[in-house]
Motif scaffolding. Structure first.
Motif, short mmCIF file in Angstrom:
data_model
loop_
_atom_site.label_atom_id
_atom_site.label_comp_id
_atom_site.label_asym_id
_atom_site.label_seq_id
_atom_site.Cartn_x
_atom_site.Cartn_y
_atom_site.Cartn_z
N LYS A 151 0.87 -1.18 0.00
CA LYS A 151 0.00 0.00 0.00
C LYS A 151 0.91 1.23 0.00
N GLY A 169 1.07 5.80 -0.51
CA GLY A 169 0.36 7.08 -0.56
C GLY A 169 0.65 7.90 0.68
N ASP A 184 -4.74 9.76 0.49
CA ASP A 184 -4.85 10.26 -0.88
C ASP A 184 -4.74 9.16 -1.92
N ASP A 185 -4.80 7.88 -1.46
CA ASP A 185 -4.75 6.76 -2.40
C ASP A 185 -5.69 5.67 -1.90
N SER A 187 -5.59 2.60 -1.97
CA SER A 187 -4.97 1.43 -1.34
C SER A 187 -4.85 1.60 0.17
#
Length: 800
Positions: free
Chosen positions: A127, A129, A211-212, A214
């Protein structure tokens, strides 16, 4: 020399020549040796005497050490009944005296959340971000969080997550921020969960935005929190103190009763209460004052023996080691003068030891009048504290008197201060914002910027998220700026404001003075919607004071003929200094002057060749000129390098405020001080040097033509200061000891010279006696030859 003769000195004459020479040498040596020995004994006694004097002074200094602190006279004691609900932790000097009835209705708790389960704790999560942890208060519908109000007093955390990160490394990244969030990995059955615990208090709860996609398993927002379990909601401690409701975010409370720290442990029944009693503790101060009197009397007894004459056990007169030593006597007399006189800097109240019943007797010792002493401590304890401990006062509530590193050099007394300019903070004000709310900003929308605060440039900062109001955006701007690692490392920050009338953001440095600035060096395209672009340097003059200026009409009556005065200046624009510029025309209005200033500056060859230019406008509200660089960002700068005296009529100086802050300005006893931020320093040659004055906004308005401040070290401080001067490397005692040691060294040289001379005398006498022995030996040889001479003479015969 004939060694045989020397070894047999006296053999011929029958005299013990070796002993005779030794005796003759000793006779000549004795008076000179006696003089040296007597002088050495005297000097060594003086060295010993000064050692005793220093020890006596150290004893006094130790005795007054605590007396010089206001904490001693502000000591407090607290009476607390035994209770499981509240624990009294600490009572500080100066705690507010009184009786306090307390009831605890709720204890504070910290929000705790747990992310979804993972099969491994140290394996890569794949993951990546940015994870932002913001602090604030949640509003709930049932158990679901529905809206979040940002806490502007706590900066957000930004965690960069990479694909290689595990639960453990994410926890380490969070904990390394040292922001009060405790992250740990917990094993539940055969799975692992990341748990986060915020600081206690309802306004310290966490919102975790990502912000992602994942990272959604870590998200805890109003619209995305399904993968995170909130195991405990945040709450405040609630209690009533003397009937008044008090709410605090922590169970450790130190600001409700001034100076008293206590911890709430559990809620109480509505019918229960606990009473604290805070009282003044005078016993320590009384003990310290009595100890000082005892120490001084010991000092007096010791020094009397050192500089005077006493009787020994056999009633013989004994001369002190420092009797007749003027330096020692002067040192002791200065101590006695200070003890018996008024404390410098105190003009009212208790100004001398006699005010507390401490008397100086005829022999120089101190005595205590118990009636007066007890009355002083019982009824005038605050004045006792002012007599012994340091005290500062200021007639201006916006000015505080402080003691600096060289406070020992400051002369106690009163000083007249005039503050002629308040300090300001560097500030940037945006233009009118065009964005409307609610508004969602996504990555790549161009809401990025870099900010320079007090000379420190931030990383690139990006705004993302959904903002329901301009206030929420303001809070997020402030949080993201002050969370920037570069700015945090340098200890700088900003306060973000919003002008609802002009619809403008403002960014103000938290520091004062010429080092203070806040400006945007880079902005993304989206920031223009917020009215924010690279900052153009700006300075503001003071109000126009020219004699013919009419502030009502903003015109000059009669018209201003600039040729009658010297309106000359040099200006720095974007790092370039102009040539000398002069106003020489006739002007009807202030706007005419502004237009001429702009035209003359921009026509300067040095500036125009480099493309540097300014906009000059006249502010009709504040009656002042505004100079604005046309460049933005890091190159943008504007200041006046020099001005003629007459330029001050236009409110123009070399220290005008604007996007950069200005230092405080003022005088101390009529002498111009040095401004450093919000601190005014006296002239280095003045009596006040060693003090400094902290100045807050509004000081100028209270200053008028001047106001009084005062400074007193108290009796304890004056004694310590005097003793420090005596014992310093340049003090009278060190100087005197050095002089005595020099004399001792010279006596050593005198001993060497005497020994050398006596060796010469011994050699001379020995040589003389050697000669004598030779003569005697020669005569003895001649006598031997004459033996039997008559018998051998012719015509003589011995009788048979």
């Amino acid at each position: 020399m004939d060694t045989n003769i020397v070894s047999t000195l006296g053999a011929g004459s029958g005299i013990d020549i070796t002993k005779l020479v030794s005796q003759l040498v000793e006779v000549e040596r004795a008076p000179q040796q006696a003089r040296i020995d007597a002088k050495q004994k005297t000097l060594e006694a003086q060295i010993s005497g000064y050692g005793k004097l220093k020890s006596a002074l150290d004893t006094i200094k130790t005795a007054v050490a605590s007396l010089g602190s206001t904490d001693l006279f502000n000591a407090r004691s607290v009476a607390v009944p035994t209770s499981e609900a509240i624990t009294a932790d600490k009572v500080s000097p100066g705690a507010q005296i009184g009786s306090y009835k307390i009831n605890v209705t709720q204890v504070a708790s910290a929000q705790s959340i747990a992310t979804e389960e993972q099969t491994e704790r140290d394996s890569a999560l794949n993951k990546s971000g940015n994870m932002t942890i913001s602090f604030g208060a949640w509003t709930y519908t049932g158990s679901d969080p529905t809206s979040f109000a940002t806490n502007t007093d706590r900066e957000a955390l930004s965690i960069n997550v990479t694909a290689a990160d595990s639960l453990d490394t994410i926890a380490e990244k969070i904990n390394s921020q040292n922001a009060g969030v405790q992250a740990s990995v917990i094993k539940v059955d055969d799975k692992y969960q990341l748990t986060l615990t915020a600081p206690s208090g309802a306004s310290n709860a966490m919102q975790i935005s990502v912000d992602d996609p994942s990272l959604n398993s870590f998200s805890f927002t109003a619209t995305n929190h399904a993968s995170v379990t909130e195991t405990q909601q945040a709450s405040d401690a609630k209690l009533t103190v003397n009937g008044l409701e008090v709410i605090r975010e922590s169970n450790t409370i130190d600001d409700v009763i001034s100076g008293l720290n206590f911890t709430v442990n559990k809620a109480m029944l509505a019918t229960e209460s606990l009473t604290f009693s805070v009282t003044a503790d005078k016993s320590a101060a009384e003990t310290a004052v009595r100890g000082f009197v005892t120490a001084y009397n010991t000092f007096q007894e010791t020094t009397n023996k050192l500089v005077g004459y006493t009787r020994d056990a056999d009633n013989n007169l004994v001369r002190g080691d420092l009797a007749g030593d003027s330096s020692a006597r002067s040192t002791i007399n200065r101590m006695r003068t200070l003890i018996g006189g008024a404390v410098p800097g105190l003009e009212s109240g208790f100004t001398a030891l006699t005010n507390v019943g401490i008397r100086t007797e005829r022999d120089g010792s101190l005595s205590i009048n118990q009636t007066e002493f007890n009355d002083a401590f019982t009824n005038h304890f605050d004045l006792v504290g002012e007599l012994f401990a340091n005290k500062t006062t200021s007639a201006n509530s916006a000015v505080t008197v402080n003691q600096g590193t060289f406070a020992s050099a400051a002369v106690a007394g009163s000083y007249e201060i005039a503050i002629t300019r308040d300090p300001t903070k560097g500030e940037t004000i945006g233009s009118t914002m065009t964005d409307t709310f609610p508004k969602t900003i996504a990555t790549g929308d161009g809401y990025t910027f870099k900010l320079n605060v007090d000379g420190v440039s931030s990383h690139s900062i990006e705004l993302t998220g959904t903002y329901s109001s301009v206030e929420q955006l303001r809070l997020d701007l402030q949080s993201r700026i002050n969370s920037d690692s570069k700015l945090k490392a340098a200890g700088v920050g900003v306060d973000v404001g919003f002008d609802t009338v002009n619809n403008q953001f403002s960014f103000k440095s938290r520091e004062y003075g010429s080092i203070s600035q806040a400006g945007f060096t880079e902005t993304g395209i989206g920031m223009a919607n917020l009215g924010i672009s690279p900052t153009q340097a700006k300075v503001f003059s003071s109000a126009i004071t020219q004699a013919t200026f009419n502030s009502g009409t903003n015109s000059f009556t009669p018209s201003l003929d600039a040729t009658t005065k010297d309106y000359t200046f040099k200006i720095n624009v974007d790092g370039l200094e102009s040539s000398s510029i002069s106003l020489i025309n006739t002007y009807n209005t202030a706007a005419d002057v502004a237009a001429e200033l702009e035209a003359k500056i921009n026509a300067d060859s040095t500036l125009s060749t480099a493309g540097a230019a300014v906009d000059v406008e006249y502010d009709t509200t504040n009656k002042r000129f505004i100079f604005n660089s046309r460049a933005g960002g890091t190159v943008s700068a504007i200041s006046f390098a020099s001005i003629s005296n007459d330029m001050a009529e236009f409110g123009i100086s070399t220290t005008m405020g604007g996007t950069r802050g200005i230092d405080v300005a003022g005088t101390v006893n009529g002498i111009e001080g040095f401004g450093a931020g919000n601190v005014l320093l006296p002239d280095i040659e003045s009596d006040a040097y060693g003090l400094n004055f902290s100045v807050r906004a509004g000081a100028t308005a209270q200053s008028g033509s001047g106001f009084q401040v005062s400074f007193s070290r108290g009796m304890a401080g004056e004694l310590s200061n005097l003793i420090d001067n005596f014992l310093s490397s340049t003090g009278v005692i060190e100087s005197r000891e050095s002089g005595i040691q020099t004399q001792l060294d010279r006596l050593g040289e005198d001993k060497t010279k005497l020994n050398t001379r006596m060796t010469t005398v011994s050699a001379r006498l020995t040589a003389q006696f050697v000669t004598m022995e030779r003569i005697v030996a020669s005569l003895q040889d001649t006598g031997g030859q004459l033996d039997g001479l008559v018998d051998r003479l012719p015509f003589t015969a011995s009788n048979k």
